[in-house]
Scaffold this active site. Sequence first.
Site, PDB file in Angstrom:
ATOM      1  N   GLU A  24      -4.651  54.610 -39.847  1.00 24.14           N
ATOM      2  CA  GLU A  24      -5.619  55.267 -40.739  1.00 24.14           C
ATOM      3  C   GLU A  24      -6.835  55.805 -39.977  1.00 24.14           C
ATOM      4  O   GLU A  24      -7.971  55.366 -40.210  1.00 24.14           O
ATOM      5  CB  GLU A  24      -6.088  54.285 -41.827  1.00 24.14           C
TER       6      GLU A  24
ATOM      7  N   GLU B  68       2.100  50.487 -45.063  1.00 24.73           N
ATOM      8  CA  GLU B  68       1.281  49.543 -45.843  1.00 24.73           C
ATOM      9  C   GLU B  68       1.378  49.921 -47.312  1.00 24.73           C
ATOM     10  O   GLU B  68       1.297  51.105 -47.660  1.00 24.73           O
ATOM     11  CB  GLU B  68      -0.215  49.586 -45.469  1.00 24.73           C
TER      12      GLU B  68
HETATM   13  C1  BG6 Z   1      -5.865  49.415 -45.286  1.00 23.67           C
HETATM   14  C2  BG6 Z   1      -6.133  48.878 -43.899  1.00 23.67           C
HETATM   15  O1  BG6 Z   1      -6.644  50.521 -45.467  1.00 23.67           O
HETATM   16  O2  BG6 Z   1      -6.199  48.611 -46.374  1.00 23.67           O
HETATM   17  C3  BG6 Z   1      -6.159  47.367 -43.815  1.00 23.67           C
HETATM   18  O3  BG6 Z   1      -5.256  49.416 -42.949  1.00 23.67           O
HETATM   19  C4  BG6 Z   1      -6.913  46.785 -45.006  1.00 23.67           C
HETATM   20  O4  BG6 Z   1      -6.709  46.986 -42.588  1.00 23.67           O
HETATM   21  C5  BG6 Z   1      -6.187  47.196 -46.288  1.00 23.67           C
HETATM   22  O5  BG6 Z   1      -7.074  45.416 -44.937  1.00 23.67           O
HETATM   23  C6  BG6 Z   1      -6.828  46.623 -47.552  1.00 23.67           C
HETATM   24  O6  BG6 Z   1      -8.152  47.018 -47.626  1.00 23.67           O
HETATM   25  P1  BG6 Z   1      -9.301  46.335 -48.477  1.00 23.67           P
HETATM   26  O7  BG6 Z   1     -10.483  47.172 -48.217  1.00 23.67           O
HETATM   27  O8  BG6 Z   1      -8.881  46.333 -49.893  1.00 23.67           O
HETATM   28  O9  BG6 Z   1      -9.475  44.959 -48.003  1.00 23.67           O
END
Ligand code: BG6
Length: 457
Positions: free
Chosen positions: A164, A362
Amino acid sequence: MKTTFPENFWWGCAESAAQTEGEADTSASITNWQHWYQQQPERFFNQHGPQHTRNSYSCYKQDVKRMRDIGLNSFRTSISWARLLPDGKNADPKAIDYYRSFFNELKNSGIEPVVTLMHFDMPYLMQQKGGWTNRAVVNDFADYAARCFELFSNEVKHWITFNEPIVPLEGGYLYDFHYPNQRDFRMAAQAAFFTQLAHAKAVNAYRASGQKGKIGIVLNLTPSYPRSINQADKKAAHIADLLFNRSFLDPSLKGHYPFELITLLKKYRQLPEYTAEDLREIATATIDMLGVNYYHPRRVQAKIHAIHPQAPFMPEWFFDNYEMPGCRMNPYRGWEIYPQGLYDILTNLRDHYGNIPCFISENGMGVENEERFIRKGIVEDDYRIEFMQDHLRGISQAISEGSACFGYHCWTFTDNWSWLNAYKNRYGLYRFDLSDGSISPKRSAYWYQDVIKKNGF
Ligand code: BG6
């Protein structure tokens, strides 16, 4: 109806070094996150900082065993630049041993390691030089990447340059949720360009090494949907797409920036500095695979109010965000849940980006206070199972219509430290108990195990 997936589909999870490793006994230098926490601990949820990570540095063997029990066949994590090269140049032997042994543990358990070079954490000494706004850091990153390729050539056959890449620029130079907390579009554009250049140099260094593995990038793609079919709403969505998706998608996949994006930034005098040589480097860096992170869509509408002419230039000069009435929400994270978005992304990649081989790198759901759902010692996270099922259906449908998607990695294996949100929202298949450091499977872990076994549900 049964939802099925192709043979050899990648089933895995993702995590990152800074969110899991802990401050272990290597001589790692401090990261931008550790530095920021030292300055402003109150900005982190419950003041849990990077030192509160789970210490997977010490317990990775148990983690890998659990992954094998569930049946994962692939797993993405990252290398910490600050741990591997504490002074920016020389590799720490302890860090080399740690990463080698972690990756080998995965491989020996039948789990393909997918390794990211940069997942949000930058050595603070690089940040002091100006981070991604300084061309010198681009070269430092290319050297770091080349060291990783050389050191881990036996263990790693699937590399990701950046996770990202737009997020640290949005957070660090526009919206104040990453260090160095600036608000300056021109700096963001420069940092974006140098990040893309750093990615390209790493890809080209990998090719030059002669290794035969695969290399790619992970992008968080957020399809932009207009509020209505009105031309002004559609234009607003189109500009949001140019700024937030195509700014990295096009140069990474097509080797050049969208003409309309260049024209727009030129008009507002926000273009970064670049050379013809830089553009050549970007044009020649062809990737083998794309990772897609998807959590939520973006809905936009034409602006309602005029812009203050002296206010700092921002993406929101061109659109307002729009909350669709009645949309399905994850209230803890404030994100809309829209599985169709994933199908739309895969279809767009098929139709407009040469159907590049891709995997969902993800996807997941962060929920607060999960202890509410503990029954007989297990978090009954049916909402997470439903979230993943709905998204997997979209993927399966896209594949049946020709998408080259070859895998799914959920975020994440074990609840982890999540930047400013720290441990507010939990994403894991395993619950992490902050009070004693223990971990235990949630219902979703058993569900995922079953899905993997059946290659569908
Ligand atoms: C993604 C990232 O954007 O979202 C992760 O690659 C991150 O590192 C995940 O933990 C969840 O994000 P958040 O802000 O909800 O904790």
